[in-house]
Design a protein around this motif. Sequence first.
Motif, mmCIF file in Angstrom:
data_model
loop_
_atom_site.group_PDB
_atom_site.id
_atom_site.type_symbol
_atom_site.label_atom_id
_atom_site.label_comp_id
_atom_site.label_asym_id
_atom_site.label_seq_id
_atom_site.Cartn_x
_atom_site.Cartn_y
_atom_site.Cartn_z
ATOM 1 N N GLY A 1 0.811 -1.212 0.000
ATOM 2 C CA GLY A 1 0.000 0.000 0.000
ATOM 3 C C GLY A 1 0.841 1.257 0.000
ATOM 4 N N ARG B 1 0.895 3.951 -3.116
ATOM 5 C CA ARG B 1 0.533 5.340 -2.816
ATOM 6 C C ARG B 1 1.671 6.278 -3.176
ATOM 7 N NH1 ARG B 1 -1.604 3.004 1.844
ATOM 8 N NH2 ARG B 1 0.090 3.776 3.164
ATOM 9 N N SER C 1 -6.136 5.594 3.791
ATOM 10 C CA SER C 1 -5.536 4.327 4.184
ATOM 11 C C SER C 1 -5.732 4.073 5.670
ATOM 12 C CB SER C 1 -4.049 4.324 3.833
ATOM 13 O OG SER C 1 -3.428 3.150 4.267
ATOM 14 N N ARG D 1 -7.771 1.005 7.488
ATOM 15 C CA ARG D 1 -7.181 0.129 8.509
ATOM 16 C C ARG D 1 -8.032 0.108 9.764
ATOM 17 N NH1 ARG D 1 -2.313 2.634 6.844
ATOM 18 N NH2 ARG D 1 -2.341 3.956 8.696
#
Length: 394
Positions: A100, A104, A370, A374
């Motif tokens: 991730g 990103r 993000s 999470r």
Amino acid sequence: MTTTLEPRRSPEDVPPAPASPRRPNSRIAVMDGLRLVAALSVSLFHLAGDLPSGQAWETDPRNLFPHLFSYASFGWLGVELFFMISGFVICMSCWGRTPGQFFRSRVVRLFPAYWPAVLITTAVVTLWPVASHRLPTDEIILNLSMMNKAFGVKSVDSAYWTLWCELRFYVLFGVVMLWRGLTLHRTLLFCYGWLIAGAVAAAGKLPVLELVFQSQYAPLFVAGIAFFLIHKFGSNLQIWGAIALSWMMAMHNVDRRVIAAAKVGRVDLDPKVGMLVMTLFFVVLGIIALGWTARIQWRWLTYAGALTYPYYLLHQSIGWSLIHGLNGRLDPWLVLSLTIGILLVSAWLLHRLVEKPVAKLLKRTLDQASAAMRDSARQERERTSAASDPASAP
């Protein structure tokens, strides 16, 4: 940038030598300068060494620059250098990151300059078309995704074809490597595996395999990755083996590329020159990887690196329009110098006024999204765990 710890490795993943990183993942100033050299080389080819530039000059550029033309006609080799640098820098920047974080970071790096460059280039070729013309609106919109080539749609600027190659490299590297974490052993397996897969793709002439493994450019990306491994871990026979194999394959590919470029441009190009230049690229990256340029920390090199990407995005179609507008009023050498100077200033303005603030905003937005995902996933796991635990029932 601080040094990140490698993911825990099983015994078979432990490299023979050395066992730990030799250097932290810090910015390499010389690499920034090398990127600008590559960008200027490509722009010199497009502005004074390529046939379409003749439409801007209204004559064959070899008539205007008989001595420069022999060098400019090889300027496209800067793309090969770009790909090698990309392999080095991408491996360095994603070491220790999660998938991730890696993806990103690529979005934040690529799109804040790319989106305005697409729109600016479209506006210029609409108002002052020279060797390129405005695309239909739907194709311009698709260009903003950077995936237009997948749909057979032309790029707003034909120089953008390299971005499609870079994008496929990021996806392949990210998917294959980052899900298990990067180690020296795994990265070497990836390097050798990609080279073999590229050879199979070239032999089989299968479009899907070629799309994924890019046999023509795989040796360049792999060489960059391998040089980074030397920079990080020190010399290792296995790493130098990957570099040697990449060089052998790159020699064949550049020979074919020079022959093809000579045919398209109707110019006399010696493949041996291309092979010599490519070998020089390998030597230069080897020198950097071994740390022989570590003391060179000139601040202007960092600024040069920041200008490279926006300059590359703006240089071709806009450069042709500038040349066409100035041609006939000034000496050709002055026109060429002014064009490159104006493009460099424009690149700085794009970087300073648009790319940096948009990148900052985009990074903050993606990081927040993000973190929210999470948190949501953690809460869902807690609810699932609570629901499955009889002791938690009322």
